[in-house]
Scaffold this motif. Structure first.
Motif, PDB file in Angstrom:
ATOM      1  N   UNK A 218      16.141  -7.493  -4.245  1.00  0.00           N
ATOM      2  CA  UNK A 218      16.185  -9.493  -4.795  1.00  0.00           C
ATOM      3  C   UNK A 218      16.905  -9.653  -4.364  1.00  0.00           C
ATOM      4  N   UNK A 219      18.207  -9.300  -3.073  1.00  0.00           N
ATOM      5  CA  UNK A 219      19.169  -9.975  -2.406  1.00  0.00           C
ATOM      6  C   UNK A 219      19.967 -10.149  -3.482  1.00  0.00           C
ATOM      7  N   UNK A 220      20.627  -8.957  -4.733  1.00  0.00           N
ATOM      8  CA  UNK A 220      21.938  -8.587  -5.550  1.00  0.00           C
ATOM      9  C   UNK A 220      22.226  -7.468  -5.612  1.00  0.00           C
ATOM     10  N   UNK A 221      23.850  -8.052  -5.625  1.00  0.00           N
ATOM     11  CA  UNK A 221      24.172  -6.729  -5.487  1.00  0.00           C
ATOM     12  C   UNK A 221      24.889  -5.660  -7.071  1.00  0.00           C
ATOM     13  N   UNK A 222      25.060  -4.579  -7.206  1.00  0.00           N
ATOM     14  CA  UNK A 222      24.873  -4.417  -7.916  1.00  0.00           C
ATOM     15  C   UNK A 222      26.184  -3.277  -7.991  1.00  0.00           C
ATOM     16  N   UNK A 223      27.209  -4.229  -9.040  1.00  0.00           N
ATOM     17  CA  UNK A 223      28.409  -3.037  -9.066  1.00  0.00           C
ATOM     18  C   UNK A 223      28.443  -1.812 -10.784  1.00  0.00           C
ATOM     19  N   UNK A 224      28.785  -0.503  -9.858  1.00  0.00           N
ATOM     20  CA  UNK A 224      28.420   0.129 -10.998  1.00  0.00           C
ATOM     21  C   UNK A 224      29.012   0.405 -12.293  1.00  0.00           C
ATOM     22  N   UNK A 225      29.109   0.812 -12.887  1.00  0.00           N
ATOM     23  CA  UNK A 225      30.071   0.708 -13.844  1.00  0.00           C
ATOM     24  C   UNK A 225      30.167   1.713 -15.189  1.00  0.00           C
ATOM     25  N   UNK A 226      30.623   2.454 -15.141  1.00  0.00           N
ATOM     26  CA  UNK A 226      30.344   2.991 -16.455  1.00  0.00           C
ATOM     27  C   UNK A 226      29.728   2.605 -17.439  1.00  0.00           C
ATOM     28  N   UNK A 227      29.974   1.288 -18.416  1.00  0.00           N
ATOM     29  CA  UNK A 227      29.530   0.619 -19.198  1.00  0.00           C
ATOM     30  C   UNK A 227      28.846  -0.561 -18.685  1.00  0.00           C
ATOM     31  N   UNK A 228      27.956  -0.475 -17.894  1.00  0.00           N
ATOM     32  CA  UNK A 228      27.362  -1.414 -17.236  1.00  0.00           C
ATOM     33  C   UNK A 228      26.970  -1.499 -15.558  1.00  0.00           C
ATOM     34  N   UNK A 229      25.959  -2.686 -15.587  1.00  0.00           N
ATOM     35  CA  UNK A 229      25.916  -2.860 -14.222  1.00  0.00           C
ATOM     36  C   UNK A 229      25.863  -4.142 -13.892  1.00  0.00           C
ATOM     37  N   UNK A 230      27.425  -4.751 -13.709  1.00  0.00           N
ATOM     38  CA  UNK A 230      27.995  -5.662 -13.221  1.00  0.00           C
ATOM     39  C   UNK A 230      26.799  -6.302 -11.198  1.00  0.00           C
ATOM     40  N   UNK A 231      26.073  -7.481 -11.938  1.00  0.00           N
ATOM     41  CA  UNK A 231      25.133  -8.115 -10.792  1.00  0.00           C
ATOM     42  C   UNK A 231      25.592  -9.510 -10.264  1.00  0.00           C
ATOM     43  N   UNK A 232      25.464  -8.808  -8.477  1.00  0.00           N
ATOM     44  CA  UNK A 232      26.082 -10.755  -7.959  1.00  0.00           C
ATOM     45  C   UNK A 232      24.755 -11.134  -7.532  1.00  0.00           C
TER      46      UNK A 232
END
Length: 385
Positions: free
Chosen positions: A123-137
Motif C-alpha cells: 500500500x506504500x504506507x509507513x507503519x510506526x509501531x507503538x505499544x498501544x497502536x500502529x501509526x500510519x503515514x
C-alpha cells in the motif's frame, strides 16, 4: 626423573584444565521435535574469533547527513523509502520526516509510544509501531493517515506486519502495555482473525510480559515472510516461528543461557544474526562479553565472534565489521531486499562512545573523524550486490 616439587604443580594444572573443560561443557538437551536448533549456549564464554562478514569490498556506502533539530536527544528507529527518511525520536518526542537528501520536512508529535518502523510495500504506507497502536503515514507525502484501529479495525495494543495486501502477521500479548508480545495470529485488512492464536512460549502458556524480562524480534526474509520470536530469559528454549500468508508454524529452536540478554536479531541472505551479552543492570547498563553469532539456515553451521569483553559505553556503535570503507561497525537497523540496501544511523554519541575503546582507522571516511557532540546524525545506506 622430575623433581618432587613439580608434582603438585602438575596436578594443579591438570585439575585446572579439567575444571575449565567442565565449565565449557554443554549438556546435551532434548527438544519437542526435530526442528533445527540454533544453540548459542557457551558462545558467550568462548570468546570466538570467527570471521563474520555480511558485505564485500565491492559493495558501496552512501552517507546522508540529516538536518539537526533540537528534539534529537536520541532515536528509536529509522526507515528509508523512495521519497523520505523517517526517524522515531526517543523520549516520546515523535517522528521526524526528511527528504532523501536529509533536508528537514516536518516533525509529527504523535500520541503513541512508538518504537519501530515497518514499511507496507503493498500500500506504500509507513507503519510506526507503538505499544498501544500502529501509526500510519503516507510514504509519498510523509503525512499521517490515521492508525490501525480506525483504518484496519485492528484491536488495541496490536502490532501489524504486512504479508500480502490482504494478510497481516499480528502480534499481541497478555500485558498489552509492553512492546514484548506473547501471542501471534494472521488477520486480514478488516481486522478479522484468519488463524487461531499461537502462543510464543515453549510450554504453550501465555506468560506475563514485562519491559525488563523479554523482547520480541521480527525479521523479514527474502520471500517476504517473517521469522519472529519472543525472548524470555529463563525459558528452557525459545521457538522461532515463520509466518506466511497461509500459516504460522515453528521453524527453529533457539537455546541460550538464562542470564544472557539478546540485543539484536536480524536475517540477511539466508543467515540469522544475533548480538547478545551478559547484561548487568544498575544505575547504568553495562554490556559484558558482547558477542555476535551467525547461523546459516542452509548448512546449519554456526559462527561466533566476541565484539567486546566489556563495552564501557553502551551508546558506542557495534555490529558487523565494515569491510567496505573501513568506517564504523554496521548495525542492520533496516533492510530491503527489493532495494538491496541496509540502513544504519550514525549519531555523534555512537562515534564518541566507539572512540572510548577504539581508534578510528586512518582510511575511514573523513566525516567520522570530524564528528563531535554537536554533529548532526548521518544515515548510512549500504548498497549491496
Amino acid at each position: 626423573m622430575k623433581p618432587l616439587y613439580q608434582t603438585p604443580v602438575i596436578l594443579l594444572l591438570i585439575v585446572l584444565s579439567f575444571s575449565c573443560s567442565e565449565k565449557k561443557r554443554i549438556e546435551p538437551k532434548t527438544y519437542p521435535s526435530n526442528l533445527p536448533v540454533i544453540d548459542l549456549r557457551g558462545l558467550i564464554s568462548d570468546a570466538g574469533k570467527d570471521d563474520i562478514l555480511m558485505f564485500s569490498p565491492s559493495d558501496s556506502i552512501e552517507y546522508v547527513q540529516l538536518d539537526s533539530i533540537p528534539e534529537i536527544f536520541g532515536y528509536q528507529d529509522v526507515l528509508l523509502t523512495d521519497n523520505h527518511i523517517f526517524l522515531i525520536l526517543s523520549q516520546y518526542k515523535g517522528i521526524v520526516v526528511y527528504n532523501r537528501t536529509g533536508k528537514f520536512q516536518k516533525h509529527i508529535e504523535e500520541p503513541f509510544n512508538l518504537f519501530s518502523f515497518q514499511y507496507n510495500k503493498f500500500t506504500k504506507e509507513v507503519y510506526a509501531l507503538g505499544k498501544e497502536n500502529v501509526f500510519i503515514l503516507d510514504e509519498e507525502t510523509g503525512n499521517p493517515k490515521g492508525d490501525s484501529r480506525t483504518l484496519l479495525k485492528a484491536s488495541p495494543y496490536t502490532q501489524l506486519y504486512p504479508l500480502s495486501p490482504e494478510c497481516f502477521l499480528t502480534l499481541y500479548g497478555r500485558n498489552n502495555f509492553y512492546a514484548t508480545k506473547t501471542c501471534a495470529a494472521l488477520c486480514n485488512e478488516k481486522g478479522e482473525m484468519l488463524t487461531d492464536t499461537v502462543h510464543l512460549t515453549p510450554d504453550e502458556i501465555e506468560k506475563h510480559a514485562c519491559w525488563w524480562g523479554g523482547r520480541t524480534f521480527v525479521m523479514e526474509d527474502v520471500n517476504n515472510n517473517y521469522l519472529f520470536f519472543t525472548y524470555f530469559p529463563g525459558n528452557p528454549y525459545q521457538t522461532i516461528f515463520k509466518a506466511t500468508p497461509e500459516k504460522i508454524e515453528p521453524a527453529y529452536y533457539l537455546d541460550i543461557e538464562s542470564d544472557v540478554d539478546i540485543q539484536q536479531a536480524w536475517e540477511f541472505k539466508g543467515c540469522l544474526y544475533f548480538i547478545f551479552s551478559y547484561w548487568l543492570r544498575g544505575y547504568s547498563d553495562t554490556y559484558s562479553h558482547l558477542t555476535l553469532a551467525m547461523f546459516d539456515t542452509k548448512t546449519h553451521t554456526l559462527k561466533s565472534k566476541c565484539l567486546y569483553k566489556k563495552l564501557i559505553d553502551y551508546s558506542a556503535k557495534y555490529g558487523i565489521e565494515n569491510n567496505i570503507d573501513n568506517g564504523l561497525p554496521i548495525q542492520c537497523m533496516k533492510h530491503s531486499y527489493s532495494q538491496k540496501w541496509v540502513v544504519d544511523l550514525i549519531a555523534s554519541w555512537n562515534v564518541l562512545g566507539y572512540l572510548k575503546q577504539n581508534k578510528m582507522k586512518e582510511n575511514a571516511p573523513e566525516f567520522l573523524k570530524q564528528m563531535n557532540e554537536k554533529s548532526a546524525p548521518v544515515l548510512s545506506i549500504i548498497h549491496y550486490n
